[in-house]
Design an enzyme around this catalytic site. Structure first.
Site, PDB file in Angstrom:
ATOM      1  N   HIS A 204       7.993  12.680 -14.608  1.00  0.00           N
ATOM      2  CA  HIS A 204       6.707  12.790 -15.304  1.00  0.00           C
ATOM      3  C   HIS A 204       6.822  13.003 -16.804  1.00  0.00           C
ATOM      4  O   HIS A 204       5.827  12.946 -17.509  1.00  0.00           O
ATOM      5  CB  HIS A 204       5.865  13.924 -14.712  1.00  0.00           C
ATOM      6  CG  HIS A 204       6.286  15.282 -15.202  1.00  0.00           C
ATOM      7  ND1 HIS A 204       7.284  15.987 -14.609  1.00  0.00           N
ATOM      8  CD2 HIS A 204       5.863  16.029 -16.252  1.00  0.00           C
ATOM      9  CE1 HIS A 204       7.456  17.129 -15.259  1.00  0.00           C
ATOM     10  NE2 HIS A 204       6.618  17.183 -16.269  1.00  0.00           N
TER      11      HIS A 204
HETATM   12  C1  UD1 Z   1       2.269  18.737 -18.907  1.00  0.00           C
HETATM   13  C2  UD1 Z   1       3.182  19.470 -19.889  1.00  0.00           C
HETATM   14  C3  UD1 Z   1       4.598  19.518 -19.346  1.00  0.00           C
HETATM   15  C4  UD1 Z   1       4.643  20.024 -17.913  1.00  0.00           C
HETATM   16  C5  UD1 Z   1       3.696  19.203 -17.060  1.00  0.00           C
HETATM   17  C6  UD1 Z   1       3.648  19.667 -15.629  1.00  0.00           C
HETATM   18  C7  UD1 Z   1       2.531  19.226 -22.232  1.00  0.00           C
HETATM   19  C8  UD1 Z   1       2.845  18.570 -23.521  1.00  0.00           C
HETATM   20  N1  UD1 Z   1       3.218  18.789 -21.172  1.00  0.00           N
HETATM   21  O1  UD1 Z   1       2.673  17.368 -18.859  1.00  0.00           O
HETATM   22  O2  UD1 Z   1       5.361  20.403 -20.167  1.00  0.00           O
HETATM   23  O3  UD1 Z   1       5.966  19.886 -17.407  1.00  0.00           O
HETATM   24  O4  UD1 Z   1       2.369  19.309 -17.619  1.00  0.00           O
HETATM   25  O5  UD1 Z   1       2.865  18.814 -14.847  1.00  0.00           O
HETATM   26  O6  UD1 Z   1       1.684  20.099 -22.182  1.00  0.00           O
HETATM   27  N2  UD1 Z   1      -3.612  13.769 -15.494  1.00  0.00           N
HETATM   28  C9  UD1 Z   1      -4.460  13.576 -14.424  1.00  0.00           C
HETATM   29  N3  UD1 Z   1      -4.880  14.644 -13.727  1.00  0.00           N
HETATM   30  C10 UD1 Z   1      -4.505  15.909 -14.027  1.00  0.00           C
HETATM   31  C11 UD1 Z   1      -3.644  16.103 -15.119  1.00  0.00           C
HETATM   32  C12 UD1 Z   1      -3.198  15.038 -15.844  1.00  0.00           C
HETATM   33  O7  UD1 Z   1      -4.821  12.450 -14.118  1.00  0.00           O
HETATM   34  O8  UD1 Z   1      -4.919  16.857 -13.332  1.00  0.00           O
HETATM   35  C13 UD1 Z   1      -3.098  12.609 -16.242  1.00  0.00           C
HETATM   36  C14 UD1 Z   1      -3.882  12.219 -17.456  1.00  0.00           C
HETATM   37  O9  UD1 Z   1      -3.991  10.832 -17.479  1.00  0.00           O
HETATM   38  C15 UD1 Z   1      -3.005  12.688 -18.621  1.00  0.00           C
HETATM   39  C16 UD1 Z   1      -1.629  12.615 -18.040  1.00  0.00           C
HETATM   40  O10 UD1 Z   1      -1.778  12.874 -16.650  1.00  0.00           O
HETATM   41  O11 UD1 Z   1      -3.150  11.874 -19.737  1.00  0.00           O
HETATM   42  C17 UD1 Z   1      -0.696  13.617 -18.642  1.00  0.00           C
HETATM   43  O12 UD1 Z   1      -1.248  14.921 -18.616  1.00  0.00           O
HETATM   44  P1  UD1 Z   1      -0.875  15.957 -19.785  1.00  0.00           P
HETATM   45  O13 UD1 Z   1      -1.655  17.192 -19.601  1.00  0.00           O
HETATM   46  O14 UD1 Z   1      -0.938  15.288 -21.103  1.00  0.00           O
HETATM   47  O15 UD1 Z   1       0.652  16.270 -19.599  1.00  0.00           O
HETATM   48  P2  UD1 Z   1       1.643  16.230 -18.371  1.00  0.00           P
HETATM   49  O16 UD1 Z   1       2.394  14.972 -18.388  1.00  0.00           O
HETATM   50  O17 UD1 Z   1       1.005  16.634 -17.093  1.00  0.00           O
END
Ligand code: UD1
Length: 353
Positions: A204
């Site tokens: 991820h």
């Molecule tokens: C975040 C953290 C990372 C952690 C990870 C655990 C940062 C920079 N990164 O990464 O350190 O290891 O969480 O999971 O804070 N999305 C959904 N549903 C959700 C959450 C996210 O669809 O409930 C999708 C969205 O399209 C989003 C993407 O996942 O753009 C990434 O989510 P984001 O919060 O940016 O960071 P993670 O990759 O989850």
């Protein structure tokens, strides 16, 4: 003592569970603020339900956005919440954008701030998590390090006087939950066949998912393994695979939706190995004595590598089945603590009040 925990992403909910219990057990007041960084039920609420954490006092519902926008929106909303609750400490967890926002909001209003999981370093400045950790550590009044190595990193950055080794709260929650899982096994997803030889995989991190060439390389690596790969799909991976037109159901890969925490522990205990870029999973694999391949150039959890249970494979060039058929030296070593880290967190906070 009144503590305000700021959480927002999946690994933070897991760390929150033992801290909440330890705070309440010792008669302290605990306010939980959820930034809303993770919002899917399978990435958020399910952890509160399974781990016995009460619903957050507030959910800021920030959701997904660019780094600057996501962090900025959290920063603004957190300032208001922190001022309203006026806690003795804001407690920030780990290394996400929610962590950084909690740190910046606190330091600007002279709010006492503690950082749980302080001192971890990958020394890779391309990772958003690395900026979040370094900036949060330097903004914090109390640094709660999970390991001796993390503590030494803080000492090397001149932060030794504010730092304490408390152990890793993820060990607390893993030991407690796995005991329950053994007594009362969770229902696994459909298609999850029992008794077969398989590897659990998760990918991820931004550096692995956001470049189509890199993501294709990793998916092809997993697909061409000689062992069955059960790929637990994070929403970022699902979104990026779709954007780049990559099929996750190819070769040896069977994709599964995000697992609940008790399901994840069951999967880890049954798997012959783990292939991941997650920090938490490397450690959880070690605690369950399941060998791990980490698809990154470095790890913050260097103890897992030095003890012989984790191999770094940034170039996807080690044969998965060969690694997992290897010999793993039995060890009693407990670099991640004894399962009582959360009580020590409460002791350190009370002592410094
Ligand atoms: C975040 C953290 C990372 C952690 C990870 C655990 C940062 C920079 N990164 O990464 O350190 O290891 O969480 O999971 O804070 N999305 C959904 N549903 C959700 C959450 C996210 O669809 O409930 C999708 C969205 O399209 C989003 C993407 O996942 O753009 C990434 O989510 P984001 O919060 O940016 O960071 P993670 O990759 O989850």
């Amino acid at each position: 003592m009144k503590v305000l925990s700021v959480v927002g992403a999946r690994p933070q909910f897991i760390k929150l569970a033992p801290v909440h219990k330890a705070l309440v057990r010792s008669g302290n007041e605990h306010v939980i603020i959820h930034t809303g960084q993770h919002y899917d039920h399978s990435m958020s609420e399910i952890f509160f339900e399974d781990l016995g954490i009460p619903a957050p006092g507030e959910n800021l519902s920030i959701g997904s956005a660019s780094h600057a926008r996501q962090t900025g929106l959290m920063l603004e909303a957190l300032e208001t919440s922190i001022l309203r609750h006026a806690p003795d400490y804001v407690l920030a967890y780990g290394d996400t954008n929610s962590t950084l926002a909690a740190a910046l909001a606190s330091v600007k209003i002279h709010q006492r701030l503690a950082h749980l999981e302080a001192g971890l370093r990958s020394f890779n400045r391309l990772m958003p998590e690395e900026h979040n950790r370094v900036l949060t550590d330097h903004a914090s009044d109390i640094l709660l390090a999970p390991t001796e190595i993390a503590y030494n990193n803080l000492v090397n950055e001149g932060l030794g006087q504010r730092s304490y080794v408390v152990g890793d709260v993820m060990t607390d929650v893993l030991l407690e939950t796995f005991k329950k899982v053994q007594q009362n096994p969770p229902t696994m997803p459909t298609e999850w066949s029992i008794g077969s030889v398989f590897v659990v995989a998760t990918i991820h991190r931004q550096e692995n998912t956001d470049d189509p060439v890199r993501l294709r390389q990793i998916i092809e690596y997993l697909a061409s393994s000689q062992m069955e790969i059960r790929l637990i799909v994070h929403p970022r991976l699902a979104a990026k695979a779709q954007e780049f037109g990559l099929d996750l159901r190819i070769g040896k890969i069977t994709p599964y939706p995000a697992l609940a925490y008790p399901q994840l522990l069951t999967a880890l205990s049954e798997a012959v190995g783990v292939v991941t870029d997650s920090g938490g999973l490397q450690k959880e694999a070690f605690l369950m004595r399941t060998p791990c391949i980490t698809v990154r150039t470095e790890t913050e959890w260097v103890e897992t590598v030095s003890l012989g249970w984790n191999v770094l494979a940034p170039n996807c060039d080690v044969e998965i089945s060969q690694v997992f058929q290897g010999f793993y030296p039995p060890t009693d070593s407990a670099p991640f603590g004894d399962g009582n880290a959360a009580s020590r967190v409460v002791e350190v906070l009370s002592h410094n009040l």
